[in-house]
Design a protein around this motif. Structure first.
Motif, PDB file in Angstrom:
ATOM      1  N   MET A  26       0.832  -1.208   0.000  1.00  0.00           N
ATOM      2  CA  MET A  26       0.000   0.000   0.000  1.00  0.00           C
ATOM      3  C   MET A  26       0.866   1.257   0.000  1.00  0.00           C
ATOM      4  SD  MET A  26      -3.213  -0.742   2.568  1.00  0.00           S
ATOM      5  CE  MET A  26      -3.976   0.842   2.134  1.00  0.00           C
ATOM      6  N   VAL A  27       2.007   1.193   0.678  1.00  0.00           N
ATOM      7  CA  VAL A  27       2.861   2.375   0.816  1.00  0.00           C
ATOM      8  C   VAL A  27       3.328   2.885  -0.541  1.00  0.00           C
ATOM      9  CG1 VAL A  27       5.090   3.224   1.650  1.00  0.00           C
ATOM     10  CG2 VAL A  27       3.642   1.864   3.146  1.00  0.00           C
ATOM     11  N   ALA A  28       3.888   2.000  -1.366  1.00  0.00           N
ATOM     12  CA  ALA A  28       4.469   2.429  -2.637  1.00  0.00           C
ATOM     13  C   ALA A  28       3.444   3.162  -3.492  1.00  0.00           C
ATOM     14  CB  ALA A  28       5.026   1.218  -3.378  1.00  0.00           C
ATOM     15  N   PHE A  29       2.227   2.621  -3.562  1.00  0.00           N
ATOM     16  CA  PHE A  29       1.189   3.222  -4.394  1.00  0.00           C
ATOM     17  C   PHE A  29       0.593   4.463  -3.729  1.00  0.00           C
ATOM     18  CE2 PHE A  29      -3.221   3.177  -6.157  1.00  0.00           C
ATOM     19  CZ  PHE A  29      -2.873   3.453  -7.474  1.00  0.00           C
ATOM     20  N   THR A  30       0.381   4.388  -2.410  1.00  0.00           N
ATOM     21  CA  THR A  30      -0.239   5.506  -1.703  1.00  0.00           C
ATOM     22  C   THR A  30       0.661   6.729  -1.674  1.00  0.00           C
ATOM     23  OG1 THR A  30      -1.486   3.956  -0.324  1.00  0.00           O
ATOM     24  CG2 THR A  30      -1.310   6.213   0.489  1.00  0.00           C
ATOM     25  N   LEU A  31       1.973   6.521  -1.526  1.00  0.00           N
ATOM     26  CA  LEU A  31       2.895   7.654  -1.549  1.00  0.00           C
ATOM     27  C   LEU A  31       2.786   8.424  -2.864  1.00  0.00           C
ATOM     28  CD1 LEU A  31       6.223   6.376   0.070  1.00  0.00           C
ATOM     29  CD2 LEU A  31       4.673   8.119   0.954  1.00  0.00           C
ATOM     30  N   VAL A  32       2.707   7.687  -3.976  1.00  0.00           N
ATOM     31  CA  VAL A  32       2.584   8.336  -5.284  1.00  0.00           C
ATOM     32  C   VAL A  32       1.293   9.147  -5.353  1.00  0.00           C
ATOM     33  CG1 VAL A  32       2.321   7.939  -7.773  1.00  0.00           C
ATOM     34  CG2 VAL A  32       4.004   6.633  -6.466  1.00  0.00           C
ATOM     35  N   LEU A  33       0.170   8.525  -4.927  1.00  0.00           N
ATOM     36  CA  LEU A  33      -1.113   9.233  -4.962  1.00  0.00           C
ATOM     37  C   LEU A  33      -1.118  10.450  -4.044  1.00  0.00           C
ATOM     38  CD1 LEU A  33      -3.758   6.348  -4.976  1.00  0.00           C
ATOM     39  CD2 LEU A  33      -2.934   7.685  -6.910  1.00  0.00           C
ATOM     40  N   LEU A  34      -0.549  10.307  -2.849  1.00  0.00           N
ATOM     41  CA  LEU A  34      -0.538  11.404  -1.882  1.00  0.00           C
ATOM     42  C   LEU A  34       0.236  12.605  -2.420  1.00  0.00           C
ATOM     43  CD1 LEU A  34      -1.276  12.332   1.043  1.00  0.00           C
ATOM     44  CD2 LEU A  34       0.941  11.399   1.752  1.00  0.00           C
ATOM     45  N   VAL A  35       1.412  12.351  -2.963  1.00  0.00           N
ATOM     46  CA  VAL A  35       2.241  13.451  -3.477  1.00  0.00           C
ATOM     47  C   VAL A  35       1.610  14.069  -4.718  1.00  0.00           C
ATOM     48  CG1 VAL A  35       4.497  14.060  -4.414  1.00  0.00           C
ATOM     49  CG2 VAL A  35       4.342  12.488  -2.476  1.00  0.00           C
ATOM     50  N   LEU A  36       1.079  13.239  -5.617  1.00  0.00           N
ATOM     51  CA  LEU A  36       0.431  13.775  -6.811  1.00  0.00           C
ATOM     52  C   LEU A  36      -0.792  14.617  -6.457  1.00  0.00           C
ATOM     53  CD1 LEU A  36       0.579  10.777  -9.345  1.00  0.00           C
ATOM     54  CD2 LEU A  36       1.891  12.901  -9.438  1.00  0.00           C
ATOM     55  N   GLU A  37      -1.568  14.161  -5.486  1.00  0.00           N
ATOM     56  CA  GLU A  37      -2.778  14.899  -5.104  1.00  0.00           C
ATOM     57  C   GLU A  37      -2.445  16.247  -4.472  1.00  0.00           C
ATOM     58  OE1 GLU A  37      -5.568  14.223  -1.470  1.00  0.00           O
ATOM     59  OE2 GLU A  37      -6.453  13.105  -3.157  1.00  0.00           O
ATOM     60  N   ARG A  38      -1.425  16.261  -3.613  1.00  0.00           N
ATOM     61  CA  ARG A  38      -1.139  17.485  -2.849  1.00  0.00           C
ATOM     62  C   ARG A  38      -0.183  18.442  -3.553  1.00  0.00           C
ATOM     63  NH1 ARG A  38      -0.879  16.130   3.625  1.00  0.00           N
ATOM     64  NH2 ARG A  38      -2.909  15.073   3.768  1.00  0.00           N
ATOM     65  N   THR A  39       0.636  17.916  -4.483  1.00  0.00           N
ATOM     66  CA  THR A  39       1.623  18.786  -5.136  1.00  0.00           C
ATOM     67  C   THR A  39       1.520  18.764  -6.662  1.00  0.00           C
ATOM     68  OG1 THR A  39       3.371  17.114  -5.330  1.00  0.00           O
ATOM     69  CG2 THR A  39       3.205  18.292  -3.229  1.00  0.00           C
ATOM     70  N   ASP A  40       0.869  17.758  -7.228  1.00  0.00           N
ATOM     71  CA  ASP A  40       0.751  17.573  -8.672  1.00  0.00           C
ATOM     72  C   ASP A  40       2.128  17.510  -9.341  1.00  0.00           C
ATOM     73  OD1 ASP A  40      -0.909  17.086 -10.863  1.00  0.00           O
ATOM     74  OD2 ASP A  40      -0.706  19.146 -11.575  1.00  0.00           O
ATOM     75  N   SER A  41       3.108  16.972  -8.625  1.00  0.00           N
ATOM     76  CA  SER A  41       4.476  16.891  -9.144  1.00  0.00           C
ATOM     77  C   SER A  41       4.877  15.430  -9.322  1.00  0.00           C
ATOM     78  CB  SER A  41       5.452  17.588  -8.192  1.00  0.00           C
ATOM     79  OG  SER A  41       6.788  17.339  -8.578  1.00  0.00           O
ATOM     80  N   ALA A  42       4.989  14.997 -10.588  1.00  0.00           N
ATOM     81  CA  ALA A  42       5.441  13.631 -10.852  1.00  0.00           C
ATOM     82  C   ALA A  42       6.877  13.448 -10.397  1.00  0.00           C
ATOM     83  CB  ALA A  42       5.312  13.322 -12.341  1.00  0.00           C
ATOM     84  N   ALA A  43       7.690  14.497 -10.533  1.00  0.00           N
ATOM     85  CA  ALA A  43       9.092  14.405 -10.117  1.00  0.00           C
ATOM     86  C   ALA A  43       9.200  14.173  -8.617  1.00  0.00           C
ATOM     87  CB  ALA A  43       9.842  15.673 -10.510  1.00  0.00           C
ATOM     88  N   LEU A  44       8.437  14.934  -7.817  1.00  0.00           N
ATOM     89  CA  LEU A  44       8.478  14.753  -6.360  1.00  0.00           C
ATOM     90  C   LEU A  44       7.921  13.387  -5.972  1.00  0.00           C
ATOM     91  CD1 LEU A  44       9.176  15.922  -3.607  1.00  0.00           C
ATOM     92  CD2 LEU A  44       6.888  16.955  -3.523  1.00  0.00           C
ATOM     93  N   ALA A  45       6.893  12.919  -6.691  1.00  0.00           N
ATOM     94  CA  ALA A  45       6.349  11.586  -6.409  1.00  0.00           C
ATOM     95  C   ALA A  45       7.411  10.522  -6.646  1.00  0.00           C
ATOM     96  CB  ALA A  45       5.127  11.325  -7.287  1.00  0.00           C
ATOM     97  N   GLY A  46       8.155  10.653  -7.752  1.00  0.00           N
ATOM     98  CA  GLY A  46       9.213   9.689  -8.036  1.00  0.00           C
ATOM     99  C   GLY A  46      10.335   9.746  -7.029  1.00  0.00           C
ATOM    100  N   ILE A  47      10.730  10.954  -6.632  1.00  0.00           N
ATOM    101  CA  ILE A  47      11.806  11.112  -5.652  1.00  0.00           C
ATOM    102  C   ILE A  47      11.387  10.565  -4.291  1.00  0.00           C
ATOM    103  CG2 ILE A  47      13.134  12.823  -4.348  1.00  0.00           C
ATOM    104  CD1 ILE A  47      13.101  14.540  -6.920  1.00  0.00           C
ATOM    105  N   THR A  48      10.124  10.776  -3.914  1.00  0.00           N
ATOM    106  CA  THR A  48       9.639  10.267  -2.624  1.00  0.00           C
ATOM    107  C   THR A  48       9.622   8.743  -2.607  1.00  0.00           C
ATOM    108  OG1 THR A  48       8.270  12.241  -2.291  1.00  0.00           O
ATOM    109  CG2 THR A  48       7.709  10.288  -0.999  1.00  0.00           C
ATOM    110  N   GLY A  49       9.148   8.148  -3.703  1.00  0.00           N
ATOM    111  CA  GLY A  49       9.174   6.690  -3.787  1.00  0.00           C
ATOM    112  C   GLY A  49      10.585   6.148  -3.746  1.00  0.00           C
ATOM    113  N   ALA A  50      11.492   6.832  -4.426  1.00  0.00           N
ATOM    114  CA  ALA A  50      12.890   6.413  -4.414  1.00  0.00           C
ATOM    115  C   ALA A  50      13.492   6.557  -3.026  1.00  0.00           C
ATOM    116  CB  ALA A  50      13.688   7.247  -5.420  1.00  0.00           C
TER     117      ALA A  50
END
Length: 404
Positions: A26-50
């Motif tokens: 759940m974490v890997a997918f939820t982190l992406v959704l959380l960052v995309l929803e709150r910041t709309d930044s694919a780059a930050l979503a990728g960096i957070t997952g990494a």
């Protein structure tokens, strides 16, 4: 299965391991959704997952060497889950409200002990299960991972769509807490390496890495499965963004992961005995290549429903890979190296997924999701080829795992 569950520790083991893995998936997918929803930044979503996954590259070998020496595995597994729960709660308050760097920094804290979820549990099997039941245990261990990868993304997608992404974060915290209670029911296990046989700690760490690198069939399996995870990391970023091209919400990507893993679990359980007939590293390489070839059809899907069907069919092809990967680690490694081999190999896979997520966050907005899906498919085919090339050296017979 009845004989396996008749071993007193195994029901608690599978419950604890599966709960922990559901939360992790759940974490890997939820982190992406959380960052995309709150910041709309694919780059930050990728960096957070990494950031969540990358620490495991360093900590995996260290944790593995420690696990082989300690009788406190339950404590380590419980601490990992407690840290995960605390970090996820913190992310609710930080993401989108504080400086951008704080989100990946918090994710990195949870990632330090991430190899415990996979390698930490799996390394216990040769001690808990007699050698004659290891193949059966591997089938159900693969089913545990598969159940988690089915339930985790689907739960995250459903909760995010029906309630909110914040609610999905809270469910991860609850799952982590429940897993701690299940872990407490596991038996205390003796150290795999006795005090008299211990090397210096850093020598022990390097020993696990050397064994992975110098054992040709194990090396081949590890390289192919590690590159596969790099492709999966790119896919984690690609699929939510690809949903909009099919007229579906980003959270619908979770159902694609569920379809993929439903197929995978089906053949992992039904065909898991393949590892008794063919060399496990060969099964790994063939299934990874077939997985990639099947995925070349994904960019052609004209609707979400068609893509779900293709994902399920692809999962059926990929299923035998995971139990074969576990078998390779067990057959080609002595008992005293099981902890180091399991967590080191797991850390390499997690690290590859992290790099894939970071690359996906930067590249997918540039090249588009259709091209990214094709790149993932070709990476999988290349993974099998590189694994095969790495196996061309002096033949080495399996190191049989002794029964506890």
């Amino acid at each position: 299965m009845r004989e396996l569950l008749g071993i007193r520790a195994m029901p608690a083991y599978f419950l604890a391991a599966t709960l922990a893995r559901v939360g992790d998936e759940m974490v890997a997918f939820t982190l992406v959704l959380l960052v995309l929803e709150r910041t709309d930044s694919a780059a930050l979503a990728g960096i957070t997952g990494a950031a969540y996954a990358l620490p495991a590259v360093i900590t995996g070998p260290l944790l593995g060497a420690w696990l082989d020496r300690t009788a406190y595995r339950r404590t380590a597994l419980g601490v990992n889950q407690a840290v995960l729960g605390a970090v996820m709660l913190s992310l609710l308050f930080i993401t989108g409200h504080g400086p951008a760097w704080t989100t990946p920094a918090l994710a990195a804290v949870a990632g330090v002990t991430l190899p415990m979820v996979s390698g930490g549990f799996t390394s216990m099997l040769p001690t808990l299960v007699p050698g004659r039941l290891l193949a059966e245990a591997n089938r159900w261990e693969a089913a545990s991972f598969g159940a988690a990868t089915i339930t985790g993304p689907a739960a995250a997608a459903t909760i995010a769509a029906a309630v909110s992404v914040d609610a999905a974060v809270l469910v991860i915290t609850v799952t982590a807490t429940l897993s701690i209670f299940a872990i407490a029911r596991l038996p205390a296990l003796p150290a795999a390496v006795t005090a008299d046989d211990r090397e210096p700690f850093l020598t022990s760490v390097v020993g696990g890495l050397k064994h992975l690198a110098r054992t040709p069939p194990l090396r081949a399996s590890t390289i192919s499965s590690t590159m596969l995870m790099g492709a999966v990391g790119i896919l984690l970023i690609t699929l939510p963004l690809h949903m909009t091209t099919l007229g579906a919400p980003r959270s619908a990507a979770g159902y694609l992961w569920t379809a993929l893993q439903l197929g995978s679990v089906t053949t992992a359980v039904l065909l898991g005995r393949l590892q008794a007939r063919w060399r496990p590293e060969h099964i790994v390489m063939v299934t990874v290549a077939a997985y990639g070839l099947a995925m070349t059809t994904w960019p052609l899907a004209s609707s979400f429903v068609v893509l779900v069907v293709l994902a399920a069919a692809t999962g059926l092809i990929e299923g035998p890979m995971f139990p074969a990967m576990l078998a390779a680690r067990q057959q080609y490694s002595p008992v005293a190296l099981q902890g180091r081999v399991s967590t080191t190999a797991a850390s390499l896979r997690v690290g590859a997924a992290a790099l894939g997520q970071a690359a996906g966050g930067l590249l997918v907005p540039v090249i588009g999701t259709h091209a990214a899906l094709l790149a993932v498919a070709l990476t999988l085919v290349a993974a099998a080829a590189v694994g095969r090339l790495s196996a061309f050296t002096t033949h080495q017979e399996p190191a049989q795992v002794t029964s506890p």
